[in-house]
Design a protein around this motif. Structure first.
Motif, mmCIF file in Angstrom:
data_model
loop_
_atom_site.group_PDB
_atom_site.id
_atom_site.type_symbol
_atom_site.label_atom_id
_atom_site.label_comp_id
_atom_site.label_asym_id
_atom_site.label_seq_id
_atom_site.Cartn_x
_atom_site.Cartn_y
_atom_site.Cartn_z
ATOM 1 N N GLY A 9 33.642 31.358 42.682
ATOM 2 C CA GLY A 9 32.236 30.987 42.795
ATOM 3 C C GLY A 9 31.314 32.021 42.174
ATOM 4 O O GLY A 9 30.301 31.676 41.554
ATOM 5 N N CYS A 10 31.635 33.293 42.309
ATOM 6 C CA CYS A 10 30.811 34.344 41.708
ATOM 7 C C CYS A 10 30.869 34.281 40.188
ATOM 8 O O CYS A 10 29.858 34.465 39.510
ATOM 9 C CB CYS A 10 31.263 35.720 42.203
ATOM 10 S SG CYS A 10 30.769 36.080 43.905
ATOM 11 N N LEU A 11 32.057 34.023 39.632
ATOM 12 C CA LEU A 11 32.177 33.848 38.179
ATOM 13 C C LEU A 11 31.268 32.712 37.725
ATOM 14 O O LEU A 11 30.519 32.846 36.752
ATOM 15 C CB LEU A 11 33.624 33.561 37.784
ATOM 16 C CG LEU A 11 33.859 33.246 36.312
ATOM 17 C CD1 LEU A 11 35.139 33.899 35.823
ATOM 18 C CD2 LEU A 11 33.931 31.756 36.053
ATOM 19 N N LEU A 12 31.316 31.592 38.418
ATOM 20 C CA LEU A 12 30.498 30.439 38.043
ATOM 21 C C LEU A 12 29.009 30.752 38.162
ATOM 22 O O LEU A 12 28.215 30.355 37.306
ATOM 23 C CB LEU A 12 30.851 29.234 38.909
ATOM 24 C CG LEU A 12 32.255 28.674 38.692
ATOM 25 C CD1 LEU A 12 32.641 27.740 39.822
ATOM 26 C CD2 LEU A 12 32.361 27.973 37.344
ATOM 27 N N ASP A 13 28.619 31.483 39.198
ATOM 28 C CA ASP A 13 27.209 31.827 39.381
ATOM 29 C C ASP A 13 26.717 32.751 38.276
ATOM 30 O O ASP A 13 25.628 32.561 37.737
ATOM 31 C CB ASP A 13 26.983 32.469 40.743
ATOM 32 C CG ASP A 13 27.251 31.507 41.892
ATOM 33 O OD1 ASP A 13 27.377 30.284 41.655
ATOM 34 O OD2 ASP A 13 27.363 31.995 43.041
ATOM 35 N N MET A 14 27.523 33.736 37.900
ATOM 36 C CA MET A 14 27.106 34.642 36.841
ATOM 37 C C MET A 14 27.085 33.928 35.504
ATOM 38 O O MET A 14 26.200 34.160 34.683
ATOM 39 C CB MET A 14 27.991 35.878 36.762
ATOM 40 C CG MET A 14 27.534 36.818 35.632
ATOM 41 S SD MET A 14 28.279 38.431 35.702
ATOM 42 C CE MET A 14 27.029 39.283 36.660
ATOM 43 N N GLU A 15 28.046 33.049 35.309
ATOM 44 C CA GLU A 15 28.079 32.302 34.055
ATOM 45 C C GLU A 15 26.809 31.471 33.907
ATOM 46 O O GLU A 15 26.284 31.324 32.814
ATOM 47 C CB GLU A 15 29.309 31.397 34.011
ATOM 48 C CG GLU A 15 29.430 30.665 32.707
ATOM 49 C CD GLU A 15 30.754 29.970 32.552
ATOM 50 O OE1 GLU A 15 30.736 28.829 32.080
ATOM 51 O OE2 GLU A 15 31.795 30.565 32.883
ATOM 52 N N GLY A 16 26.311 30.945 35.010
ATOM 53 C CA GLY A 16 25.070 30.184 34.978
ATOM 54 C C GLY A 16 23.892 31.022 34.522
ATOM 55 O O GLY A 16 22.926 30.507 33.982
ATOM 56 N N ALA A 54 40.364 36.189 43.048
ATOM 57 C CA ALA A 54 39.638 36.929 42.014
ATOM 58 C C ALA A 54 39.633 36.179 40.684
ATOM 59 O O ALA A 54 40.515 35.375 40.398
ATOM 60 C CB ALA A 54 40.259 38.316 41.830
ATOM 61 N N ALA A 55 38.613 36.469 39.899
ATOM 62 C CA ALA A 55 38.453 35.854 38.588
ATOM 63 C C ALA A 55 37.918 36.910 37.623
ATOM 64 O O ALA A 55 37.508 37.994 38.044
ATOM 65 C CB ALA A 55 37.489 34.673 38.680
ATOM 66 N N ALA A 56 37.937 36.581 36.346
ATOM 67 C CA ALA A 56 37.430 37.516 35.337
ATOM 68 C C ALA A 56 36.902 36.728 34.147
ATOM 69 O O ALA A 56 37.303 35.586 33.913
ATOM 70 C CB ALA A 56 38.540 38.469 34.884
ATOM 71 N N MET A 57 36.016 37.346 33.421
ATOM 72 C CA MET A 57 35.571 36.763 32.162
ATOM 73 C C MET A 57 35.343 37.880 31.163
ATOM 74 O O MET A 57 35.014 39.007 31.536
ATOM 75 C CB MET A 57 34.338 35.870 32.343
ATOM 76 C CG MET A 57 33.016 36.532 32.230
ATOM 77 S SD MET A 57 31.590 35.389 32.147
ATOM 78 C CE MET A 57 31.560 34.672 33.758
ATOM 79 N N ILE A 58 35.588 37.541 29.920
ATOM 80 C CA ILE A 58 35.285 38.457 28.826
ATOM 81 C C ILE A 58 34.022 37.925 28.172
ATOM 82 O O ILE A 58 33.953 36.745 27.803
ATOM 83 C CB ILE A 58 36.434 38.527 27.812
ATOM 84 C CG1 ILE A 58 37.695 39.055 28.494
ATOM 85 C CG2 ILE A 58 36.037 39.410 26.629
ATOM 86 C CD1 ILE A 58 38.939 38.981 27.638
ATOM 87 N N VAL A 59 33.019 38.780 28.071
ATOM 88 C CA VAL A 59 31.765 38.404 27.427
ATOM 89 C C VAL A 59 31.530 39.307 26.224
ATOM 90 O O VAL A 59 31.988 40.453 26.196
ATOM 91 C CB VAL A 59 30.559 38.480 28.391
ATOM 92 C CG1 VAL A 59 30.690 37.469 29.509
ATOM 93 C CG2 VAL A 59 30.389 39.873 28.950
ATOM 94 N N GLU A 60 30.832 38.747 25.264
ATOM 95 C CA GLU A 60 30.485 39.518 24.076
ATOM 96 C C GLU A 60 28.963 39.598 23.990
ATOM 97 O O GLU A 60 28.277 38.577 24.029
ATOM 98 C CB GLU A 60 31.061 38.851 22.833
ATOM 99 C CG GLU A 60 30.923 39.689 21.588
ATOM 100 C CD GLU A 60 31.705 39.092 20.444
ATOM 101 O OE1 GLU A 60 32.903 39.388 20.322
ATOM 102 O OE2 GLU A 60 31.095 38.303 19.700
#
Length: 163
Positions: free
Chosen positions: A70-77, A50-56
């Motif tokens: 991989g999902c974190l990287l795809d969404m970040e893209g 699992a991974a997580a990111m904080i976005v503003e």
């Protein structure tokens, strides 16, 4: 009666301010089997992937969780707002670590099985990543190189599937 109304209004304003989510700063508390991946919608069952990111966005912070790096990287893209922080689990210890300073092992997934078949594992340091590479094969990468690697993998899959 008016003073009671004023007190209730003031309390409501205070509680509304306390519920704001712009103070999010650390990794979330995962609820395996209950939390869903922000990218693919699958339930998160395996914490070490699992991974997580904080976005503003619009001055408000949100914590997004993912079942696979991989999902974190795809969404970040897809750029979902300003990225404030990234978190991944150390594959060895299972502890949350900073994604920007983690060291990754990126594989074809044949030896390193992850929920969405990214074949990516994170480690807190080079020593852990070297051990992961011995166990699973693949490349040892920092975050920026991993993001580039992932984009290439996704593009190769698209070309291979005729898309």
């Amino acid at each position: 009666m008016k003073s009671l109304f004023r007190v209730l209004v003031c309390m409501g304003v205070a509680f509304t301010g306390a519920c704001r989510r712009d103070d999010i700063s650390g990794p979330p508390t995962l609820r395996p089997g209950r939390d869903e991946c922000a990218e693919c919608g699958m339930a998160i069952h395996e914490e070490r992937s699992a991974a997580a990111m904080i976005v503003e966005r619009d001055g408000r912070r949100d914590s997004l969780v993912f079942d696979d790096i991989g999902c974190l990287l795809d969404m970040e893209g897809a750029r979902q707002g300003k990225i404030v922080a990234r978190f991944v689990h150390d594959h060895g210890s299972g502890s949350w670590i900073q994604g920007d300073t983690a060291v990754f092992v990126a594989t074809d997934g044949s030896n390193l099985h992850t929920p969405m078949a990214s074949g990516i594992a994170a480690y807190a340091d080079q020593t852990g990543a070297a051990g992961g590479q011995r166990e699973f094969g693949g490349e040892v990468l920092d975050f920026d190189a991993l993001a580039k690697w992932r984009r290439q993998q996704v593009e190769q899959r698209r070309r291979g599937s005729g898309g």
